[in-house]
Design a protein around this motif. Structure first.
Motif, PDB file in Angstrom:
ATOM      1  N   GLN A 273     130.945  -9.560  48.883  1.00 18.36           N
ATOM      2  CA  GLN A 273     131.568 -10.647  49.478  1.00 18.36           C
ATOM      3  C   GLN A 273     131.270 -10.877  50.778  1.00 18.36           C
ATOM      4  O   GLN A 273     131.005 -11.866  51.345  1.00 18.36           O
ATOM      5  N   HIS A 278     131.490 -14.481  52.393  1.00 15.26           N
ATOM      6  CA  HIS A 278     132.828 -14.789  51.859  1.00 15.26           C
ATOM      7  C   HIS A 278     133.940 -14.294  52.587  1.00 15.26           C
ATOM      8  O   HIS A 278     135.198 -14.596  52.609  1.00 15.26           O
ATOM      9  N   ASN A 567     129.984 -25.632  41.835  1.00 14.67           N
ATOM     10  CA  ASN A 567     131.525 -25.876  42.024  1.00 14.67           C
ATOM     11  C   ASN A 567     132.347 -26.606  41.124  1.00 14.67           C
ATOM     12  O   ASN A 567     133.397 -26.323  40.388  1.00 14.67           O
ATOM     13  N   HIS A 809     126.595 -16.530  43.441  1.00 10.90           N
ATOM     14  CA  HIS A 809     128.213 -16.481  43.510  1.00 10.90           C
ATOM     15  C   HIS A 809     128.789 -16.465  42.269  1.00 10.90           C
ATOM     16  O   HIS A 809     129.683 -15.717  41.798  1.00 10.90           O
ATOM     17  N   SER A 810     128.624 -17.460  41.574  1.00 14.86           N
ATOM     18  CA  SER A 810     129.191 -17.779  40.119  1.00 14.86           C
ATOM     19  C   SER A 810     127.919 -17.637  39.067  1.00 14.86           C
ATOM     20  O   SER A 810     127.025 -17.721  39.286  1.00 14.86           O
ATOM     21  N   TRP A 823     131.877 -16.990  35.269  1.00 17.27           N
ATOM     22  CA  TRP A 823     132.303 -15.798  36.028  1.00 17.27           C
ATOM     23  C   TRP A 823     132.443 -16.167  37.495  1.00 17.27           C
ATOM     24  O   TRP A 823     131.737 -16.611  37.942  1.00 17.27           O
ATOM     25  N   ASP A 824     133.595 -15.570  38.136  1.00 16.86           N
ATOM     26  CA  ASP A 824     133.648 -15.480  39.476  1.00 16.86           C
ATOM     27  C   ASP A 824     132.975 -14.148  39.936  1.00 16.86           C
ATOM     28  O   ASP A 824     133.705 -13.127  39.688  1.00 16.86           O
ATOM     29  N   ILE A 831     136.595 -16.945  34.853  1.00 15.24           N
ATOM     30  CA  ILE A 831     137.472 -18.030  35.139  1.00 15.24           C
ATOM     31  C   ILE A 831     137.530 -19.081  34.095  1.00 15.24           C
ATOM     32  O   ILE A 831     138.373 -20.160  34.031  1.00 15.24           O
TER      33      ILE A 831
END
Length: 869
Positions: A273, A278, A567, A809-810, A823-824, A831
């Motif tokens: 992160q 992030h 997103n 990220h995802s 996935w996060d 998710i």
């Protein structure tokens, strides 16, 4: 009458009792209502109402009237304790306790029998010769009291609560521990102090808990800290247990509850992160401190932060100049070259065990040096009720920094900047601060500056990482006293209680090195230079932009469309599905315009499906062996397929026939990649081969021209390969779980890690090539930092994930169960689950805009997916 003779009364200024009035390692057991009688039987006799508090090393009288001083009488100073002989017969519930000191103090106390029994046993303990024997007897008294009591179940918030466990523990706050009973139910965590102070019960609702950490306390694995916030230094409760089994059992109950609500974060997940921006530098340091056993409740392990600013002479703080900042690659003790030379000379002459620095960078004294204005009561507690000499009191940031650079024994780092702000603290002209808030803001800006972001990993290597111990620590001039390191001494192996107490006291007062979190070099932070230029100021004009308006618009548009797609990746909807093969599908390739979809299968066929007519247009079989993957060359003229028969087949779309065959391996070809006339082929023969391949249409001949450029050797069968976006690096994954990263320009291996147990199913670089994600037969996702080769994150899934796409990220993965999972990566959890194939999802294709996905599965179907914005 109870008489204590020869004790020295000590009047303590202040209006209220606090556990900080106790000595270090002292317990407060009980209190009795009492009257302090002054000048008994004299004309000016006075009676002061209050409470008499029985502690393990002293007796403290707290008057009800706050203007009266608190009186503390150390039991160690008392000559004798005697039972009274002249109790007033007409009042059997009230007794005189006569504490004979230099002057006689008389207390009228309720429940004298209880009071005298407690006081006599503690008096005897305080008069033992050796500290170890004193500690042992006081511990025995404490354990006896705990054994005779239990948690009061009437304190439950709800009568329907289910009790999980109860045990004895101590609540830890700075310089103080308070014994009592811990109780956990299905809904709440409770702590009931033995003495009822500061309140009868401390209560935390389980659904409010966000983080829990196991802690070392006094070098023993006995601590547990509970947080109800995500980004806070201070916890809601810190508990010290009397054995690790109780600690681990309570941890298990809380962790089990949290598993269904919150995902536990590791150092590696926080690293990922932080690398990707992030979380801030400050937040990352906060999390690392927590994970390394640093706690605001333990001054010997207080959170440590780096000195950042080195320029305290300029009128303006310029965060664009490297000279403004401290060298983060060196410990404080190595910043002054002349001082370091003197220390190294002493180090070389020192017998084993050697150390370079006689004091630590974080200790209770250093912490309270910084916090003396914020929390003066702790300094008074640590220094027996006195402040340090004014000349040694913290009053200037610049002077403190100078002393850390030049002082013979001063090597301290900083505490959290927010702790330093005080109206009475001289911030100095050096940082042009007008007030504490301004100073704090400038300090935060410095910590989050580009220079610090680019170099913070170097300081992390020293404090939490691979330069903390061993050869790397010696080379970095980062060696402290052996007792400060985890595992430096085994207290359980020391039988002599006096030696153990002396050693523990030395360790706690000297300070402790954080738990080591990383054993390999810490990766750098990713600094997007163009973005930082554009976001560093809101007033940058187009003329000042590093790219032209047209380029910027095009890049931003492409990036925005990809960002928008990811997103909304959880909103993926099935558009259509077609069963076109007789066995599981192994590869998908799509023409540039998206009209033709080519698939390979274990049924040995290459098929061409029309997206427009929704019909199968061609089916080609090259041999009777399974095909393992396919790709389409630029221009859509040729499709290449790899086969289990050791061959690679070139199919001409225009002529509808096999155009060429490359017999390049000694076992099945498992995966192929293509870039710039180079073909990369992976095989179960334990090699990855790099071919220079000139297509027939370029040569104007019927056959392609092949030249073997490189052979990347492996120990076992290679199951998958992939290229990074710049096509300069290649990742390979084997059937035994090994991941290798190669520089394809030089055909050299950069890193090799044993990541998975079993076959690596898929591996892919992030779009910026900073990280690598892999998945395997063991059901785990692994994230690797490409620069250092460090495994920085691991996520477990219920079933193996056979294929995936990700944006750094995802992750969108195809599961063994047939579902598509979103996935996060930072949270380390799924998710969204999207129902898909019946049987494993075996391959996945995604267009450049990341808005269209095609999957193939064990159910012999291809499925077309679209995003619903």
């Amino acid at each position: 009458m109870l008489a204590i003779t020869g004790g020295k009364e000590r009047e303590l200024e202040g209006s209220q009792f606090s556990l900080l009035l106790l000595n270090l390692e002292e317990y407060y057991f009980e209190q009795h209502m009492a009257n302090h009688i002054i000048n008994k039987d004299c004309r000016d006799e006075r009676k002061i109402r209050g409470s008499l508090k029985i502690c393990s090393k002293s007796i403290i009288f707290e008057p009800d009237e706050k203007i009266q001083p608190i009186i503390k009488i150390p039991l160690r100073d008392c000559i004798s304790i005697e039972a009274p002989e002249d109790n007033e017969a007409n009042n059997p519930f009230t007794w005189y306790v006569n504490l004979r000191c230099l002057d006689t103090s008389i207390f009228v106390v309720n429940k004298l029998n209880t009071c005298i029994s407690s006081t006599l046993s503690l008096y005897r303990a305080s008069h033992l010769d050796k500290l170890g024997d004193q500690a042992a007897m006081i511990t025995a008294i404490l354990q006896s009291r705990l054994a005779r009591t239990s948690f009061d179940k009437n304190r439950f918030q709800n009568v329907s609560e289910t009790l999980h466990m109860e045990c004895e523990a101590e609540m830890v706050t700075p310089l103080v521990t308070n014994p009592g009973h811990v109780c956990i139910t299905d809904a709440n965590l409770y702590f009931q102090p033995l003495n009822g102070y500061p309140k009868p019960v401390v209560h935390i609702m389980m659904h409010n808990v966000r983080r829990i950490y196991k802690r070392r306390h006094g070098l023993m694995p006995l601590g547990l800290e509970v947080f109800c916030t995500e980004n806070d230094l201070c916890s809601d409760i810190y508990l010290k247990f009397y054995n690790s089994q109780d600690r681990d059992e309570l941890y298990f109950y809380i962790a089990t509850y949290l598993e269904n609500h919150i995902t536990e974060q590791t150092a590696e997940s926080y690293m990922l992160q932080w690398q990707r921006g992030h979380i801030s530098n400050y937040q990352y340091l906060l999390h690392l401190n927590n994970l390394a056993d640093r706690s605001c409740n333990d001054l010997s392990q207080y959170p440590v932060f780096p000195w950042i600013i080195a320029d305290y002479s300029s009128s303006e703080l310029d965060l664009t100049k490297p000279e403004t900042f401290r060298d983060l690659s060196k410990p404080v003790g190595a910043l002054n070259k002349e001082r370091l030379e003197r220390l190294l000379t002493r180090y070389r002459e020192m017998p084993e065990p050697k150390f370079m620095y006689g004091s630590h960078y974080s200790s209770p004294g250093y912490v309270l040096f910084y916090l003396v204005r914020v929390a003066p009561e702790y300094m008074l507690c640590l220094q027996n009720g006195k402040f340090d000499h004014a000349d040694r009191t913290f009053n200037s940031i610049a002077e403190t920094w100078k002393n850390c650079l030049d002082g013979a024994t001063d090597f301290k780092e900083l505490v959290n900047y927010a702790s330093l702000t005080s109206e009475k603290l001289e911030l100095g002209k050096e940082v042009s601060s007008s007030n504490p808030d301004d100073f704090l803001q400038k300090s935060q800006n410095a910590l989050e500056s580009q220079y610090v972001s680019e170099h913070l990993h170097e300081w992390i290597d020293l404090i939490f990482g691979y330069k903390q111990k061993g050869r790397e620590a010696i080379a970095a001039h980062n060696v402290f006293h052996p007792l400060t390191y985890e595992g430096g001494v085994d207290l359980n192996s020391i039988m002599d209680p006096n030696e153990k107490v002396a050693l523990l006291t030395q360790i706690l007062e000297f300070g402790q090195t954080p738990k080591q979190l990383f054993t390999t070099p810490h990766p750098r932070r990713i600094i997007p230079k163009f973005k930082s230029l554009r976001t560093s100021s809101h007033n940058v004009s187009i003329d000042e932009s590093p790219v032209s308006p047209s380029e910027e618009s095009f890049e931003d548009l492409t990036e925005e469309s990809i960002t928008l797609a990811w997103n909304n990746i959880a909103k993926l909807k099935l558009d259509e599905q077609h069963k076109i093969h007789k066995e599981e599908i192994t590869g998908i390739a799509v023409s540039c315009n998206g009209s033709s979809v080519f698939t390979t299968s274990q049924d040995s066929t290459l098929k061409m499906f029309s997206k427009e007519s929704k019909m199968l247009q061609r089916s080609v079989s090259f041999s009777n062996m399974a095909l393992s993957s396919c790709l389409i060359l630029p221009g859509d003229a040729t499709v290449i397929s790899s086969s289990w028969d050791n061959h690679i087949y070139f199919y001409s779309v225009a002529f509808g026939r096999r155009q060429d065959t490359l017999m390049g391996h000694d076992d099945a070809v498992s995966k192929i990649c293509w870039h710039d006339n180079r073909l990369y082929s992976a095989s179960w023969d334990s090699t990855v081969k790099v071919w220079h391949c000139v297509p027939a249409e370029v040569l104007g001949t019927k056959r392609h021209q092949f030249e073997l450029l490189a052979e990347l050797e492996h120990d076992v069968s290679v199951n998958t390969i992939n290229l990074n976006a710049a096509n300069a690096m290649l990742v390979s994954g084997t059937k035994e779980g090994t991941i290798s990263i190669w520089d394809v320009t030089t055909a050299t291996m950069l890193h090799q890690l044993s990541c998975h147990s079993g076959t690596v199913y898929a591996a892919a670089f992030s779009p910026d090539s900073r990280h690598l994600l892999s998945t395997g037969e063991d059901g785990c996702f692994k994230v690797i930092d490409v620069q250092t080769g460090m495994l920085i994150s691991s996520m477990a899934s219920e079933q193996p994930q056979r294929c995936f796409k990700w944006d750094g990220h995802s992750v969108l993965s195809g599961s063994q169960s047939g579902e598509l999972l979103v996935w996060d990566l930072f949270a380390g959890k799924v998710i969204e689950r999207i129902k898909g194939h019946t049987g494993a999802v075996t391959c996945m294709w995604m267009n450049e805009q990341c808005s269209s996905i095609i999957t193939g599965g064990e159910d012999k179907q291809i499925m077309f997916w679209k995003l619903q914005y």
